[in-house]
Design an enzyme around this catalytic site. Structure first.
Site, PDB file in Angstrom:
ATOM      1  N   ARG A   1     -21.649 -11.895  37.785  1.00  0.00           N
ATOM      2  CA  ARG A   1     -22.019 -12.919  38.691  1.00  0.00           C
ATOM      3  C   ARG A   1     -21.932 -14.061  38.016  1.00  0.00           C
ATOM      4  O   ARG A   1     -22.027 -14.140  36.677  1.00  0.00           O
ATOM      5  CB  ARG A   1     -23.573 -12.749  38.772  1.00  0.00           C
ATOM      6  CG  ARG A   1     -23.993 -11.571  39.848  1.00  0.00           C
ATOM      7  CD  ARG A   1     -23.298 -12.039  41.357  1.00  0.00           C
ATOM      8  NE  ARG A   1     -23.673 -10.950  42.639  1.00  0.00           N
ATOM      9  CZ  ARG A   1     -22.606 -10.104  42.836  1.00  0.00           C
ATOM     10  NH1 ARG A   1     -21.433 -10.167  42.258  1.00  0.00           N
ATOM     11  NH2 ARG A   1     -22.929  -9.340  43.892  1.00  0.00           N
TER      12      ARG A   1
ATOM     13  N   GLU B   1     -19.036 -20.897  42.901  1.00  0.00           N
ATOM     14  CA  GLU B   1     -18.071 -20.342  43.643  1.00  0.00           C
ATOM     15  C   GLU B   1     -17.881 -20.386  45.253  1.00  0.00           C
ATOM     16  O   GLU B   1     -17.122 -20.224  45.899  1.00  0.00           O
ATOM     17  CB  GLU B   1     -17.644 -18.840  43.217  1.00  0.00           C
ATOM     18  CG  GLU B   1     -18.560 -17.804  43.792  1.00  0.00           C
ATOM     19  CD  GLU B   1     -18.159 -16.353  43.376  1.00  0.00           C
ATOM     20  OE1 GLU B   1     -18.340 -15.725  44.163  1.00  0.00           O
ATOM     21  OE2 GLU B   1     -17.983 -16.201  41.984  1.00  0.00           O
TER      22      GLU B   1
ATOM     23  N   HIS C   1     -12.905 -13.833  42.461  1.00  0.00           N
ATOM     24  CA  HIS C   1     -13.747 -12.763  42.685  1.00  0.00           C
ATOM     25  C   HIS C   1     -12.929 -11.627  43.578  1.00  0.00           C
ATOM     26  O   HIS C   1     -13.230 -11.238  44.616  1.00  0.00           O
ATOM     27  CB  HIS C   1     -14.762 -13.360  43.732  1.00  0.00           C
ATOM     28  CG  HIS C   1     -16.063 -12.525  43.531  1.00  0.00           C
ATOM     29  ND1 HIS C   1     -17.429 -13.283  43.668  1.00  0.00           N
ATOM     30  CD2 HIS C   1     -16.423 -11.388  43.666  1.00  0.00           C
ATOM     31  CE1 HIS C   1     -18.163 -12.273  43.542  1.00  0.00           C
ATOM     32  NE2 HIS C   1     -17.732 -11.020  43.378  1.00  0.00           N
TER      33      HIS C   1
END
Length: 334
Positions: free
Chosen positions: A236, A265, A297
């Site tokens: 994360r 993000e 991601h």
């Protein structure tokens, strides 16, 4: 009567895997490509279930909108749940379920891909060779064999990462709130966090984002690491204080940085900004360093993981609809 499920932040690959996994005519899957926000939250009207992804933030105001619309369950198609106000859900009587594990190999293998790419600079070599440049200057790496790697978080992903690293001949140190016997059998040596940071040539994050782990990597913890350390984060974004990391890149404390996540993000990842100017100056500063590698991601993004995510999410919803036990329920703790 069909149970309507509204999906936010869906891409074509989400639709393909969920349609393939849905074998029940009693579920009506309604896909929206938009993110969840105050303007789009009312679109759940008539839905008993809402399905969210990592960057869909369900705060107290949005939970209130859900409750008024008749939503009874939030089904997260991801492992993390820091984007949902659990206290508000409990007060509104809305259940929350997640996908605690899909394919730990997908994320673990991506972490290794970041390590190997940063080390051997294969991304730079690829571009050089395409331009007819076969010089080796600037491409020197190091043997991964014999390096000490510190893993912060030894859940399923962390344990698989440890297994892979042990296969490379690395010494693996681990830090977690709970010590896992399976990880120990893999060859992980549990040590205090300070010792892990001080001894590790590579530090890789595999822990959830909680109030306790927010900015776990900060100016103080960075100061305790080796000079030239490699830092990897596939977990994360907010585990890392980005400004502190930038200062450590400038000073040389961090020699290599590999990120698949970024704390801001939500306004960037999963979208195409190739024809636009990125407005996030901090992110742009990260991109300016030659020893930084960022992916958007995508660590979870394998066929195996997407199939598992779809199947587990629908199983969670079926359990709710049929009044069964919610095996993957996220319970608010005072």
């Amino acid at each position: 009567m069909k149970t309507k499920i509204t999906f936010f932040s869906t891409k074509p690959y989400d639709i393909a895997f969920f349609d393939q996994a849905n074998h029940d005519d009693s579920l009506e899957l309604c896909y929206l490509d938009t993110h969840l926000n105050p303007a789009t939250a009312p679109l759940v009207q008539g839905s008993a279930v809402v399905c969210l992804f990592v960057n869909d933030k369900a705060d107290a105001a949005i939970i209130s909108t859900f409750a008024k619309a008749g939503v009874k369950l939030i089904a997260l198609r991801c492992a993390g749940y820091n984007n949902v106000d659990l206290a508000a859900c409990k007060q509104a009587g809305i259940g929350v379920v997640r996908v605690p594990a899909y394919s730990p190999y997908s994320v673990a293998e991506h972490a290794l891909a970041l390590i190997l790419t940063l080390n051997r600079k294969t991304h730079k070599a690829f571009n050089r060779v395409r331009e007819g440049n076969f010089a080796l200057e600037g491409l020197m790496g190091f043997d991964l064999h014999g390096q000490t790697v510190g893993l912060i978080g030894l859940g399923k992903i962390g344990r698989v990462t440890a297994q892979i690293l042990r296969g490379f001949g690395c010494t693996v140190l681990g830090y977690d709130v709970y010590e896992d016997e399976e990880a120990k059998r893999t060859g992980v040596s549990y040590v205090p966090l300070e010792s892990l940071l001080a001894q590790s040539d590579i530090v890789s994050l595999h822990c959830p984002l909680t109030p306790q782990t927010h900015h776990l990597i900060n100016a103080q913890t960075l100061a305790g690491m080796k000079n030239g350390v490699m830092l990897i984060n596939t977990s994360r974004g907010a585990l890392i204080d980005t400004m502190a990391v930038i200062q450590s890149l400038k000073s040389g404390k961090i020699g290599y940085l590999g990120l698949d996540v970024y704390e801001e993000e939500a306004d960037l990842f999963f979208e195409d900004f190739s024809g636009k100017v990125i407005q996030d100056d901090v992110f742009s500063r990260l991109l300016s360093f030659p020893n930084v590698l960022i992916t958007g991601h995508q660590a979870f993004f394998t066929r195996n993981a997407l199939q598992s995510i779809a199947e587990t999410t629908l199983a969670n919803i079926h359990a709710f609809v049929n009044g069964g036990p919610l095996e993957n329920e996220v319970v608010f703790k005072e």
